[in-house]
Design a protein around this motif. Structure first.
Motif, mmCIF file in Angstrom:
data_model
loop_
_atom_site.group_PDB
_atom_site.id
_atom_site.type_symbol
_atom_site.label_atom_id
_atom_site.label_comp_id
_atom_site.label_asym_id
_atom_site.label_seq_id
_atom_site.Cartn_x
_atom_site.Cartn_y
_atom_site.Cartn_z
ATOM 1 N N ASP A 141 -14.969 19.463 16.661
ATOM 2 C CA ASP A 141 -13.640 19.961 16.294
ATOM 3 C C ASP A 141 -13.740 21.458 16.035
ATOM 4 O OD1 ASP A 141 -10.884 20.055 15.452
ATOM 5 O OD2 ASP A 141 -11.081 17.978 14.814
ATOM 6 N N ASP A 142 -12.639 22.042 15.612
ATOM 7 C CA ASP A 142 -12.492 23.481 15.429
ATOM 8 C C ASP A 142 -12.479 23.817 13.943
ATOM 9 O OD1 ASP A 142 -11.099 26.115 15.229
ATOM 10 O OD2 ASP A 142 -10.856 25.856 17.381
ATOM 11 N N ILE A 143 -13.086 24.942 13.563
ATOM 12 C CA ILE A 143 -13.078 25.363 12.159
ATOM 13 C C ILE A 143 -11.677 25.697 11.675
ATOM 14 C CG2 ILE A 143 -15.466 26.170 12.122
ATOM 15 C CD1 ILE A 143 -14.405 29.044 12.402
ATOM 16 N N ARG A 144 -10.755 25.924 12.600
ATOM 17 C CA ARG A 144 -9.366 26.208 12.210
ATOM 18 C C ARG A 144 -8.568 24.953 11.918
ATOM 19 N NH1 ARG A 144 -7.716 29.536 17.205
ATOM 20 N NH2 ARG A 144 -9.214 28.081 18.075
ATOM 21 N N HIS A 145 -9.173 23.784 12.101
ATOM 22 C CA HIS A 145 -8.532 22.500 11.782
ATOM 23 C C HIS A 145 -8.706 22.289 10.271
ATOM 24 C CE1 HIS A 145 -8.174 17.937 12.810
ATOM 25 N NE2 HIS A 145 -7.340 18.317 11.883
ATOM 26 N N THR A 146 -7.842 22.926 9.507
ATOM 27 C CA THR A 146 -8.017 22.994 8.050
ATOM 28 C C THR A 146 -8.011 21.628 7.366
ATOM 29 O OG1 THR A 146 -5.642 23.423 7.757
ATOM 30 C CG2 THR A 146 -7.110 25.326 7.854
ATOM 31 N N GLU A 147 -7.192 20.695 7.849
ATOM 32 C CA GLU A 147 -7.145 19.378 7.216
ATOM 33 C C GLU A 147 -8.494 18.672 7.357
ATOM 34 O OE1 GLU A 147 -4.943 20.237 9.657
ATOM 35 O OE2 GLU A 147 -3.195 20.729 8.436
ATOM 36 N N LEU A 148 -9.095 18.772 8.529
ATOM 37 C CA LEU A 148 -10.397 18.147 8.749
ATOM 38 C C LEU A 148 -11.474 18.815 7.896
ATOM 39 C CD1 LEU A 148 -12.365 16.246 10.304
ATOM 40 C CD2 LEU A 148 -12.680 18.180 11.867
ATOM 41 N N VAL A 149 -11.505 20.137 7.891
ATOM 42 C CA VAL A 149 -12.518 20.852 7.101
ATOM 43 C C VAL A 149 -12.388 20.495 5.628
ATOM 44 C CG1 VAL A 149 -13.363 23.119 6.375
ATOM 45 C CG2 VAL A 149 -12.760 22.732 8.779
ATOM 46 N N ALA A 150 -11.170 20.474 5.109
ATOM 47 C CA ALA A 150 -10.959 20.117 3.696
ATOM 48 C C ALA A 150 -11.439 18.692 3.423
ATOM 49 C CB ALA A 150 -9.485 20.267 3.334
ATOM 50 N N LYS A 151 -11.135 17.783 4.337
ATOM 51 C CA LYS A 151 -11.553 16.388 4.186
ATOM 52 C C LYS A 151 -13.081 16.290 4.178
ATOM 53 C CE LYS A 151 -11.105 11.878 6.388
ATOM 54 N NZ LYS A 151 -10.506 11.103 7.469
ATOM 55 N N LEU A 152 -13.741 16.999 5.092
ATOM 56 C CA LEU A 152 -15.201 16.977 5.126
ATOM 57 C C LEU A 152 -15.797 17.526 3.833
ATOM 58 C CD1 LEU A 152 -15.875 18.215 8.783
ATOM 59 C CD2 LEU A 152 -16.246 15.895 7.884
ATOM 60 N N LEU A 153 -15.252 18.633 3.349
ATOM 61 C CA LEU A 153 -15.775 19.236 2.119
ATOM 62 C C LEU A 153 -15.669 18.270 0.938
ATOM 63 C CD1 LEU A 153 -14.378 22.875 2.397
ATOM 64 C CD2 LEU A 153 -16.724 22.105 2.835
ATOM 65 N N ARG A 154 -14.539 17.603 0.845
ATOM 66 C CA ARG A 154 -14.321 16.687 -0.289
ATOM 67 C C ARG A 154 -15.066 15.366 -0.107
ATOM 68 N NH1 ARG A 154 -9.028 18.580 0.258
ATOM 69 N NH2 ARG A 154 -8.481 16.741 1.442
ATOM 70 N N GLU A 155 -14.847 14.713 1.019
ATOM 71 C CA GLU A 155 -15.374 13.355 1.192
ATOM 72 C C GLU A 155 -16.880 13.319 1.418
ATOM 73 O OE1 GLU A 155 -13.119 11.267 4.159
ATOM 74 O OE2 GLU A 155 -11.268 11.421 2.985
ATOM 75 N N ARG A 156 -17.436 14.362 1.964
ATOM 76 C CA ARG A 156 -18.886 14.392 2.216
ATOM 77 C C ARG A 156 -19.629 15.133 1.120
ATOM 78 N NH1 ARG A 156 -20.004 12.743 7.478
ATOM 79 N NH2 ARG A 156 -18.197 11.598 8.198
ATOM 80 N N ASP A 157 -18.915 15.534 0.086
ATOM 81 C CA ASP A 157 -19.509 16.224 -1.064
ATOM 82 C C ASP A 157 -20.336 17.427 -0.609
ATOM 83 O OD1 ASP A 157 -19.909 16.587 -3.800
ATOM 84 O OD2 ASP A 157 -21.746 15.399 -3.799
ATOM 85 N N ILE A 158 -19.753 18.238 0.265
ATOM 86 C CA ILE A 158 -20.429 19.421 0.794
ATOM 87 C C ILE A 158 -20.548 20.469 -0.309
ATOM 88 C CG2 ILE A 158 -20.286 21.309 2.477
ATOM 89 C CD1 ILE A 158 -20.748 18.593 3.823
#
Length: 123
Positions: free
Chosen positions: A56-73
């Protein structure tokens, strides 16, 4: 154990980082976020068990936010970039979209996900 988000991790520089990190930090996990354009290839990180590829693209903000939260980045390593000079001459817009707007989007999303809760850190 650290959970990292590695943008552009299927490219040359990012892929080398993924290999290095996996070898030297076997307990850590990496989410590799890459568009797999002309510079990225999933075979670059094939076989690395600690690395999960998300195309995916780093500009896909919803996905990036989800990854940061759900994957405990807790850490972002940002290797996403357009870098071929010849391509910048024939198509400069994609360089601005990826290198400037993409980086800005990634930073804003991380700030919102990590600092939005008022903690001042990702944890």
């Amino acid at each position: 154990m650290t959970n990292l988000l590695v943008t552009g991790g299927a490219g040359f520089i990012g892929g080398n980082f993924v290999h290095y990190w996996a070898q030297n930090h076997p307990g850590d996990t990496m989410i590799v976020l890459d568009c797999l354009t002309y510079t990225g290839n999933k075979s670059t990180i094939a076989g690395i068990e600690q690395a999960e590829l998300v195309v995916d693209d780093i500009r896909h903000t919803e996905l990036v936010a989800k990854l940061l939260r759900e994957r405990d980045i807790s850490t972002i390593l940002h290797f996403t970039a357009e870098s071929y000079v010849d391509r910048s001459i024939t198509g400069p817009d994609v360089f601005i979209e990826t290198n400037i707007l993409g980086t800005n989007s990634l930073l804003k999303t991380a700030r919102s996900a990590w600092l939005g809760a008022g903690s001042g850190s990702p944890h």
